[in-house]
Design a protein around this motif. Structure first.
Motif, PDB file in Angstrom:
ATOM      1  N   TYR A 463      37.404  36.194  68.583  1.00  0.00           N
ATOM      2  CA  TYR A 463      37.155  36.788  69.686  1.00  0.00           C
ATOM      3  C   TYR A 463      37.232  37.891  69.918  1.00  0.00           C
ATOM      4  N   ALA A 464      38.295  38.863  68.775  1.00  0.00           N
ATOM      5  CA  ALA A 464      38.766  39.698  68.696  1.00  0.00           C
ATOM      6  C   ALA A 464      37.495  40.731  67.828  1.00  0.00           C
ATOM      7  N   SER A 465      36.823  39.786  67.444  1.00  0.00           N
ATOM      8  CA  SER A 465      35.182  40.535  66.465  1.00  0.00           C
ATOM      9  C   SER A 465      34.610  40.320  67.786  1.00  0.00           C
ATOM     10  N   ALA A 466      34.316  39.953  68.570  1.00  0.00           N
ATOM     11  CA  ALA A 466      33.534  40.354  69.623  1.00  0.00           C
ATOM     12  C   ALA A 466      33.813  40.634  70.073  1.00  0.00           C
ATOM     13  N   LEU A 467      34.923  41.348  70.751  1.00  0.00           N
ATOM     14  CA  LEU A 467      35.647  42.311  71.756  1.00  0.00           C
ATOM     15  C   LEU A 467      35.212  43.965  70.477  1.00  0.00           C
ATOM     16  N   VAL A 468      35.559  43.579  69.549  1.00  0.00           N
ATOM     17  CA  VAL A 468      35.302  45.055  68.532  1.00  0.00           C
ATOM     18  C   VAL A 468      33.684  45.044  68.680  1.00  0.00           C
ATOM     19  N   ALA A 469      32.856  44.330  68.106  1.00  0.00           N
ATOM     20  CA  ALA A 469      31.798  44.590  68.298  1.00  0.00           C
ATOM     21  C   ALA A 469      31.199  45.434  70.009  1.00  0.00           C
ATOM     22  N   LYS A 470      31.353  44.553  71.033  1.00  0.00           N
ATOM     23  CA  LYS A 470      31.051  45.398  72.163  1.00  0.00           C
ATOM     24  C   LYS A 470      32.048  47.007  72.373  1.00  0.00           C
ATOM     25  N   HIS A 471      33.232  46.529  72.300  1.00  0.00           N
ATOM     26  CA  HIS A 471      33.845  48.126  72.093  1.00  0.00           C
ATOM     27  C   HIS A 471      33.882  49.085  71.079  1.00  0.00           C
ATOM     28  N   PRO A 472      33.700  49.064  70.058  1.00  0.00           N
ATOM     29  CA  PRO A 472      33.966  49.980  69.083  1.00  0.00           C
ATOM     30  C   PRO A 472      34.816  51.159  69.071  1.00  0.00           C
ATOM     31  N   LYS A 473      35.080  51.315  69.857  1.00  0.00           N
ATOM     32  CA  LYS A 473      35.757  52.353  69.842  1.00  0.00           C
ATOM     33  C   LYS A 473      37.061  52.269  70.495  1.00  0.00           C
ATOM     34  N   MET A 474      37.579  50.791  70.871  1.00  0.00           N
ATOM     35  CA  MET A 474      38.304  50.187  71.851  1.00  0.00           C
ATOM     36  C   MET A 474      39.701  50.351  70.662  1.00  0.00           C
ATOM     37  N   ALA A 475      41.184  51.464  70.661  1.00  0.00           N
ATOM     38  CA  ALA A 475      42.005  51.344  69.998  1.00  0.00           C
ATOM     39  C   ALA A 475      42.388  49.160  69.808  1.00  0.00           C
ATOM     40  N   ALA A 476      43.300  48.749  71.652  1.00  0.00           N
ATOM     41  CA  ALA A 476      43.478  48.009  71.820  1.00  0.00           C
ATOM     42  C   ALA A 476      42.485  46.499  70.991  1.00  0.00           C
ATOM     43  N   GLY A 477      41.275  46.338  70.546  1.00  0.00           N
ATOM     44  CA  GLY A 477      40.356  45.365  70.294  1.00  0.00           C
ATOM     45  C   GLY A 477      40.851  45.336  68.635  1.00  0.00           C
ATOM     46  N   HIS A 478      41.125  46.979  68.146  1.00  0.00           N
ATOM     47  CA  HIS A 478      40.778  46.313  66.692  1.00  0.00           C
ATOM     48  C   HIS A 478      42.568  46.267  66.689  1.00  0.00           C
ATOM     49  N   LEU A 479      43.473  46.445  66.663  1.00  0.00           N
ATOM     50  CA  LEU A 479      45.053  45.732  66.710  1.00  0.00           C
ATOM     51  C   LEU A 479      44.728  44.102  67.306  1.00  0.00           C
ATOM     52  N   ALA A 480      44.148  43.897  67.610  1.00  0.00           N
ATOM     53  CA  ALA A 480      43.410  42.689  68.381  1.00  0.00           C
ATOM     54  C   ALA A 480      43.638  41.919  67.251  1.00  0.00           C
ATOM     55  N   LEU A 481      42.310  42.217  66.622  1.00  0.00           N
ATOM     56  CA  LEU A 481      41.861  41.761  65.508  1.00  0.00           C
ATOM     57  C   LEU A 481      42.612  42.164  64.449  1.00  0.00           C
ATOM     58  N   GLY A 482      42.954  43.115  63.868  1.00  0.00           N
ATOM     59  CA  GLY A 482      43.939  43.231  63.263  1.00  0.00           C
ATOM     60  C   GLY A 482      45.451  41.953  62.591  1.00  0.00           C
ATOM     61  N   LEU A 483      45.860  41.984  64.330  1.00  0.00           N
ATOM     62  CA  LEU A 483      46.768  40.893  64.422  1.00  0.00           C
ATOM     63  C   LEU A 483      46.042  39.701  64.230  1.00  0.00           C
ATOM     64  N   ALA A 484      44.685  38.983  64.352  1.00  0.00           N
ATOM     65  CA  ALA A 484      44.334  38.138  64.209  1.00  0.00           C
ATOM     66  C   ALA A 484      44.483  37.050  62.525  1.00  0.00           C
ATOM     67  N   PHE A 485      43.764  38.801  61.965  1.00  0.00           N
ATOM     68  CA  PHE A 485      44.176  38.830  60.851  1.00  0.00           C
ATOM     69  C   PHE A 485      45.300  38.133  59.737  1.00  0.00           C
ATOM     70  N   VAL A 486      46.136  39.116  60.466  1.00  0.00           N
ATOM     71  CA  VAL A 486      48.151  38.430  59.847  1.00  0.00           C
ATOM     72  C   VAL A 486      47.929  36.965  60.773  1.00  0.00           C
ATOM     73  N   LEU A 487      47.475  36.180  61.793  1.00  0.00           N
ATOM     74  CA  LEU A 487      47.708  34.785  61.485  1.00  0.00           C
ATOM     75  C   LEU A 487      47.652  34.787  60.896  1.00  0.00           C
ATOM     76  N   GLN A 488      46.031  34.771  60.376  1.00  0.00           N
ATOM     77  CA  GLN A 488      44.960  34.279  59.324  1.00  0.00           C
ATOM     78  C   GLN A 488      45.261  34.403  57.899  1.00  0.00           C
ATOM     79  N   SER A 489      45.763  34.830  57.557  1.00  0.00           N
ATOM     80  CA  SER A 489      47.293  35.339  56.602  1.00  0.00           C
ATOM     81  C   SER A 489      47.737  34.462  56.576  1.00  0.00           C
ATOM     82  N   ARG A 490      49.098  34.193  57.307  1.00  0.00           N
ATOM     83  CA  ARG A 490      50.239  33.207  57.013  1.00  0.00           C
ATOM     84  C   ARG A 490      49.410  31.505  56.615  1.00  0.00           C
ATOM     85  N   GLN A 491      48.040  31.798  57.446  1.00  0.00           N
ATOM     86  CA  GLN A 491      47.891  30.139  57.813  1.00  0.00           C
ATOM     87  C   GLN A 491      47.213  29.836  56.981  1.00  0.00           C
TER      88      GLN A 491
END
Length: 774
Positions: A463-491
């Protein structure tokens, strides 16, 4: 010379005249009479031409009503100019307009007769009321008041049976005009507030106008609401409730609020809400309910937090709310507020057009834009943080009429999240995204649910990747993607995949910071991820920017303390922790940190002394049960480090929830201290069955298997521990000890070197204890 009214408006002769006033039953039962009434109430004057021939023959009363209707039609231009908003700016018909209608005005004056003469029939009453309305509209306020006073339409006459509906309507409009005139004359543009509050004349005039208007609406429903005589036409709602009636009913309570008379305003809102339900009063009752809700929100904010009265409401907000809606009998403002909101919502539903497959799209858009959206927004204000379950239920109903409204879907999803119904919220917000693919808010909320509340790294990344793809200049989208990868790194359990997720998280967080460098959330989690990579200096540099802007940021203070402990700067860590405890004296996390710093710096015995000074049993009982359990578990851990198994057991007995992984793990540690290895192993295996990634249990099992000589199983659990936490120096040290026993000296040295390196930057508590919140 000004004419004087006849003596004694309440005299016996006057009452006798009123006793004789009855509407003609033959006329009232006629289809022609009903059609003429509908035309006059709708003000659809063009239809009068078709009735001209029929009105001249037949019943005389109908012919006279037709005559009045023609006069009212002729004066329509004057009445259109004299709206409440225009008269508020002293805009009256010009002399040219008056000259144009001079003949009609003179004819109406003749039909009305001298104001001091007694009325003989309802026709005369209507003629005088119409004449009074004309006088007010052309600016002759004194003559207007004289005509009304001589008519003497006071309380005792409001209960008269069989008032002609036209007389009721004209009477209500004249009373509204009288109140408006009184307000303008007495209040003078809302100056001199002290005088306004004491102006009983204004209050009486407004109350009379409101009562008369509501009585007219009641009679209107009786006359036309359930149908009419054969051949008659039903009237429309908008035309029947004129500008004057709507203005006085909607403005009077607001005038009371402007004068500081909040209680009077609340009573007036209630009075309008309690009007007889009908299609003619529905819009006014809806506005009153919405305004009452806002008034209660703004004027009585403290009363909603009272604990003395429990709010008893039903999630099924249906017609039962209407029958229980006597707001005067409510026990507290909080309950009255909820009921007002629910009444407004019920009225919205009664006039709703379902929007999923609307037959009348234009009608739905007008209705929803003018009525529904405002009501549901007020509901959110009224019920948020007070009764989230009720709010969620109400918003669920709203989707029947707001199926295409992105805002309403998001409000519904948020209310479910506030209730803790995260799975349901996820379904709702995904549906919102399906309908509104470019909705930034819905996409962010879905990312938050997948990252924080229902951890699912793959979905969060998608979902975060799709959001960043549609709104590449949206800082909150990149934050959500970064935190999603943080969660992925823990799992992830493999080193290569984990490192890839870490690199992607840092890349996304750096991009987010470039787009919004002042965002504290982005700064915090970028610093946290750098700390997890043991890039302590880089992490500290980023975090200092946040602390300089907001020295009391809770999570930033937490991370700063951990960074200082990782550098073994225990004095600075203690100073920061003391500052944090000053800002957040009841936060158990900072209490734990303060004690843990002492444990690392001075040993478990010193930490126990510090714990006793900071955490008394009396303080513990003031905390929520969950916080109490966490502190007892922490104290048990300290006692175990100091090899005080009995004291640790006593702490564990005071823990509320005895099924958690942490509780079972510490029970296993107690058994280990008692050398009961079999019992300890069973408890630790139970922990891993519940939480397969519980590293402390894996390391405890390594100790047990080494004691029994099963080095293969011991090595297996060290591998599992390092797969979960590759930076855990205890895991590297245990692995080195196992390999040493297996005579694998080359890899043994490597393990001990890693352990020493990681221990030099090991914080007092894991960096990952800091929660993901965005």
């Amino acid at each position: 010379m000004q004419r004087q009214p006849s003596p004694g408006p309440g005299s016996s002769s006057k009452n006798k005249v009123w006793d004789k006033l009855k509407s003609d039953s033959r006329a009232k039962g006629s289809p022609l009479y009903s059609e003429l009434s509908a035309i006059r109430l709708e003000r659809s004057w063009k239809k009068l031409e078709g009735l001209q021939r029929n009105a001249k023959i037949g019943i005389p009363e109908i012919a006279r009503q037709y005559e009045l209707a023609k006069i009212e039609w002729s004066l329509h231009d004057i009445f259109v100019i004299a709206t409440p908003s225009s008269l508020n700016r002293a805009v009256f018909p010009s002399d040219e307009v008056k000259r144009k209608h001079a003949v009609v005005i003179e004819s109406l004056r003749r039909l009305a007769g001298p104001p001091e003469e007694d009325v003989a029939d309802w026709f005369t009453v209507e003629a005088r009321l119409l004449y009074a309305k004309l006088l007010f509209s052309i600016g002759d306020s004194e003559e207007f008041m004289l005509v009304l006073k001589c008519l003497n339409l006071e309380e005792e006459h409001r209960a008269e049976a069989e008032w002609p509906i036209h007389a009721r309507r004209l009477h209500a409009e004249c009373m509204a005009m009288s109140a408006w005139s009184c307000v303008q004359r007495t209040l003078t543009l809302l100056e001199n507030a002290a005088q306004q509050r004491n102006s009983q004349e204004v209050l009486d005039a407004l109350q009379k106008a409101i009562s008369t208007s509501l009585l007219y609406l009641e009679d209107l429903e009786c006359s036309f609401g359930g149908g009419a005589a054969p051949g008659s036409k039903l009237i429309t709602i908008g035309a029947a409730v004129s500008d004057w009636l709507e203005e006085i009913l909607c403005t009077a309570p607001l005038l009371y609020l402007a004068l500081g008379l909040t209680d009077v305003a609340v009573q007036t809102f209630r009075k309008i809400m309690e009007a007889s339900p009908s299609r003619f009063s529905a819009g006014l009752r809806l506005r009153a309910a919405g305004q009452l809700s806002l008034t209660l929100l703004r004027a009585f904010p403290q009363s909603y937090t009272e604990d003395a009265t429990e709010l008893h409401t039903s999630c099924d907000i249906g017609l039962d709310w209407m029958s229980q809606a006597d707001a005067r009998r409510q026990e507290c403002r909080r309950e009255e507020l909820v009921r007002a909101v629910c009444i407004a919502e019920q009225l919205v539903r009664e006039g709703a057009v379902e929007s999923r497959f609307p037959k009348d799209k234009a009608g739905h858009d007008i209705w929803y834009g003018s009525q529904a959206s405002a009501v549901y927004d007020v509901a959110v204000l009224a019920l948020a943080n007070r009764d989230q379950i009720e709010l969620a239920s109400l918003l669920e109903h709203s989707l029947r009429y707001a199926f295409d409204d992105e805002h309403m879907w998001i409000q519904f999803g948020l209310s479910l999240m506030c209730c803790g119904r995260f799975e349901h919220a996820q379904v709702v917000l995904r549906q919102c995204l399906a309908q509104h693919a470019h909705s930034k808010e819905a996409a962010l909320l879905v990312c938050k649910l997948c990252t924080v509340h229902i951890p699912n790294a793959a979905e969060a990344v998608r979902y975060a990747s799709a959001l960043v793809a549609k709104h590449p200049k949206m800082a909150a989208g990149h934050l959500a993607l970064g935190l999603a990868f943080v969660l992925q790194s823990r799992q992830i359990s493999t080193d290569e995949a984990r490192q890839q997720a870490i690199n992607k998280s840092l890349e996304s967080l750096h991009t987010a910071q470039e787009l919004d460098s002042g965002n504290p959330v982005i700064t915090l989690y970028l610093s946290l991820q750098l700390a997890n990579q043991r890039r302590i200096a880089d992490s500290m540099e980023v975090l200092l920017e946040l602390l300089q802007k907001d020295p009391t940021h809770m999570l930033a203070l937490w991370l700063a303390i951990l960074l200082q402990t990782s550098l073994k700067n225990y004095t600075d860590a203690e100073t920061l922790c003391s500052r944090a405890l000053y800002e957040y004296p009841h936060d158990e996390q900072f209490l734990l940190l303060r004690v843990k710093i002492d444990a690392d710096a001075r040993g478990p015995a010193a930490a126990l002394v510090t714990a006793k000074s900071y955490i008394s049993e009396q303080q513990l009982h003031r905390l929520p049960l969950e916080a109490q359990s966490r502190l007892w578990l922490f104290l048990a851990e300290l006692f175990l480090q100091n090899e005080q198994g009995k004291d640790a057991g006593e702490c564990l007995e005071k823990v509320g929830d005895t099924t958690t992984a942490e509780y079972l793990y510490l029970r296993g540690r107690v058994k280990l201290l008692e050398k009961r290895f079999k019992d300890a192993g069973a408890l630790l295996e139970a922990v891993l069955a519940q939480d397969p990634q519980h590293v402390p249990s894996m390391l405890a099992l390594v100790y047990i298997y080494m004691h029994s000589g099963n080095l293969d199983m011991a090595e297996h659990y060290t591998s599992q521990a390092l797969a979960v936490e590759p930076c855990n120096h205890f895991a590297w040290a245990r692995r080195g000890a196992v390999l040493q026993r297996k005579l694998n000296h080359e890899h043994t040295a490597e393990c001990f070197i890693n352990a020493i390196h990681l221990e030099s930057t090991q914080p007092a508590m894991p960096f990952n204890d800091i929660p993901i919140i965005f």
